[in-house]
Design a protein around this motif. Structure first.
Motif, PDB file in Angstrom:
ATOM      1  N   SER A  16       0.807  -1.223   0.000  1.00 50.37           N
ATOM      2  CA  SER A  16       0.000   0.000   0.000  1.00 50.37           C
ATOM      3  C   SER A  16       0.842   1.275   0.000  1.00 50.37           C
ATOM      4  O   SER A  16       0.296   2.370  -0.108  1.00 50.37           O
ATOM      5  CB  SER A  16      -0.933   0.010   1.216  1.00 50.37           C
ATOM      6  OG  SER A  16      -0.184   0.017   2.420  1.00 50.37           O
ATOM      7  N   ALA A 159      -4.126   3.017  -5.144  1.00 50.72           N
ATOM      8  CA  ALA A 159      -5.213   3.227  -6.115  1.00 50.72           C
ATOM      9  C   ALA A 159      -5.140   2.147  -7.188  1.00 50.72           C
ATOM     10  O   ALA A 159      -4.694   2.369  -8.312  1.00 50.72           O
ATOM     11  CB  ALA A 159      -5.110   4.613  -6.736  1.00 50.72           C
ATOM     12  N   LEU A 164      -8.449  -1.503  -2.207  1.00 48.87           N
ATOM     13  CA  LEU A 164      -9.455  -1.355  -1.153  1.00 48.87           C
ATOM     14  C   LEU A 164      -9.748  -2.662  -0.428  1.00 48.87           C
ATOM     15  O   LEU A 164     -10.512  -2.682   0.529  1.00 48.87           O
ATOM     16  CB  LEU A 164     -10.761  -0.805  -1.744  1.00 48.87           C
ATOM     17  CG  LEU A 164     -10.662   0.568  -2.408  1.00 48.87           C
ATOM     18  CD1 LEU A 164     -12.001   0.951  -3.027  1.00 48.87           C
ATOM     19  CD2 LEU A 164     -10.223   1.623  -1.414  1.00 48.87           C
ATOM     20  N   ILE A 191      -3.961   8.365  -0.515  1.00 47.83           N
ATOM     21  CA  ILE A 191      -3.984   7.586  -1.757  1.00 47.83           C
ATOM     22  C   ILE A 191      -2.580   7.561  -2.362  1.00 47.83           C
ATOM     23  O   ILE A 191      -1.942   8.601  -2.549  1.00 47.83           O
ATOM     24  CB  ILE A 191      -4.982   8.177  -2.760  1.00 47.83           C
ATOM     25  CG1 ILE A 191      -6.402   8.075  -2.206  1.00 47.83           C
ATOM     26  CG2 ILE A 191      -4.896   7.460  -4.100  1.00 47.83           C
ATOM     27  CD1 ILE A 191      -7.456   8.675  -3.094  1.00 47.83           C
ATOM     28  N   TYR A 200      -9.757   2.690 -12.539  1.00 46.17           N
ATOM     29  CA  TYR A 200      -9.926   2.400 -11.117  1.00 46.17           C
ATOM     30  C   TYR A 200      -9.445   3.544 -10.232  1.00 46.17           C
ATOM     31  O   TYR A 200      -9.752   3.574  -9.044  1.00 46.17           O
ATOM     32  CB  TYR A 200      -9.233   1.090 -10.721  1.00 46.17           C
ATOM     33  CG  TYR A 200      -7.806   0.935 -11.157  1.00 46.17           C
ATOM     34  CD1 TYR A 200      -7.474   0.044 -12.187  1.00 46.17           C
ATOM     35  CD2 TYR A 200      -6.778   1.627 -10.533  1.00 46.17           C
ATOM     36  CE1 TYR A 200      -6.160  -0.115 -12.585  1.00 46.17           C
ATOM     37  CE2 TYR A 200      -5.468   1.468 -10.930  1.00 46.17           C
ATOM     38  CZ  TYR A 200      -5.159   0.595 -11.954  1.00 46.17           C
ATOM     39  OH  TYR A 200      -3.851   0.433 -12.351  1.00 46.17           O
ATOM     40  N   GLN A 203     -12.600   5.334  -9.544  1.00 49.56           N
ATOM     41  CA  GLN A 203     -13.419   4.482  -8.682  1.00 49.56           C
ATOM     42  C   GLN A 203     -12.919   4.512  -7.237  1.00 49.56           C
ATOM     43  O   GLN A 203     -13.711   4.558  -6.293  1.00 49.56           O
ATOM     44  CB  GLN A 203     -13.411   3.043  -9.208  1.00 49.56           C
ATOM     45  CG  GLN A 203     -14.081   2.889 -10.558  1.00 49.56           C
ATOM     46  CD  GLN A 203     -13.853   1.507 -11.174  1.00 49.56           C
ATOM     47  OE1 GLN A 203     -13.198   0.655 -10.586  1.00 49.56           O
ATOM     48  NE2 GLN A 203     -14.375   1.308 -12.378  1.00 49.56           N
ATOM     49  N   THR A 204     -11.592   4.505  -7.080  1.00 47.38           N
ATOM     50  CA  THR A 204     -11.003   4.557  -5.736  1.00 47.38           C
ATOM     51  C   THR A 204     -11.365   5.865  -5.049  1.00 47.38           C
ATOM     52  O   THR A 204     -11.767   5.875  -3.881  1.00 47.38           O
ATOM     53  CB  THR A 204      -9.473   4.412  -5.809  1.00 47.38           C
ATOM     54  OG1 THR A 204      -9.133   3.159  -6.406  1.00 47.38           O
ATOM     55  CG2 THR A 204      -8.850   4.480  -4.411  1.00 47.38           C
ATOM     56  N   THR A 207     -15.120   5.881  -4.093  1.00 45.61           N
ATOM     57  CA  THR A 207     -15.410   4.988  -2.967  1.00 45.61           C
ATOM     58  C   THR A 207     -14.935   5.580  -1.653  1.00 45.61           C
ATOM     59  O   THR A 207     -15.678   5.611  -0.663  1.00 45.61           O
ATOM     60  CB  THR A 207     -14.747   3.615  -3.186  1.00 45.61           C
ATOM     61  OG1 THR A 207     -15.247   3.028  -4.394  1.00 45.61           O
ATOM     62  CG2 THR A 207     -15.045   2.680  -2.021  1.00 45.61           C
TER      63      THR A 207
END
Length: 263
Positions: A16, A159, A164, A191, A200, A203-204, A207
């Motif tokens: 991450s 990301a 997630l 992030i 994505y 989308q990240t 969300t």
């Protein structure tokens, strides 16, 4: 609360960007004139390797001057601090033996607070403005130790399609920690490894932005080859390539973290 702010960087998902974010935010804060102590609490030793080459890092791992020894022997961790080559920036290195820390903690009295107790004198001394802890990608007694020793939690999130994954477990664990350490605050989600060209990415953002009562840092760390090269050279990205986009982003994130932590 002590004038020293302790911030842990944690996520139960590997990859991450925890260590990279911790290292570069720490260095950025030190260039802003803040005294910073970094603590490598992960057996992978990535934070240690960010400031020392392989040979020196392995020597530290095998020595009696690392976090594993300090925690297992329940020592004052002031004695385990080493200096980096950079002004205002010190480190407590890790060891590969940290893989067995859960077993070592099992029989300790008040085992969830061993790290907090080890840091008491360091925090009370006021020597450091910030203590930044790089946590391992696990959710157990050691991760609980790290969070109980911290004032704030930062969750770096990659990301990516898998970024997630497990975040719900991370939030649940955080709430469990707060039952025994109510002062711990979620400072925000950072992030990392972002590419705006990927679907994505949007989308990240959507969300994470929809989460209630969770701060999403405005600064986003984008994919930048300078980060990997800086890791390979055991240097913060701002030292390796000050003009890089990543260098500027980590500085912005450090300022943002400082703004919220110092309120």
């Amino acid at each position: 609360m002590s004038a020293t702010k302790t911030i842990c960087f944690a996520n139960n998902k590997g990859g991450s960007g925890k260590s990279t974010t911790c290292a570069n935010v720490g260095y950025s804060l030190s260039t802003l004139g803040k005294k910073v102590l970094l603590i490598d609490a992960d057996m992978q030793m990535n934070l240690t390797l960010y400031f020392f080459d392989d040979e020196v890092s392995l020597e530290l791992a095998k020595s009696n001057n690392n976090l594993y020894v300090g925690v297992v022997e329940q020592k004052d961790l002031s004695d385990f601090v080493i200096h980096t080559e950079y002004a205002n920036l010190d480190l407590i290195p890790s060891s590969t033996l940290m893989s067995g820390i859960e077993f070592q903690l099992f029989t300790k009295w008040q085992r969830e607070f061993v790290l907090r107790k080890g840091l008491e004198k360091l925090k009370e001394s006021g020597k450091y403005d910030y203590i930044l802890i790089d946590a391992p990608p696990t959710l157990g007694c050691w991760a609980m130790n790290i969070m109980c020793a911290s004032d704030y939690l930062v969750i770096p999130v990659e990301a990516s399609p898998w970024g997630l994954f497990g975040l719900a477990n991370m939030f649940e664990f955080y709430e469990q920690v707060k039952l025994i350490s109510p002062s711990l605050e979620l400072l925000g989600i950072a992030i990392t490894k972002a590419s705006e060209r990927k679907n994505y990415f949007k989308q990240t953002i959507e969300t994470l932005s929809s989460l209630d009562n969770v701060r999403l840092f405005e600064t986003i760390i984008r994919i930048d080859s300078s980060i990997e090269w800086s890791q390979d050279n055991s240097k913060p990205v701002m030292v390796y390539k000050k003009s890089s986009r990543a260098a500027g982003e980590y500085m912005d994130m450090a300022k943002e973290i400082q703004k919220y932590a110092d309120r």
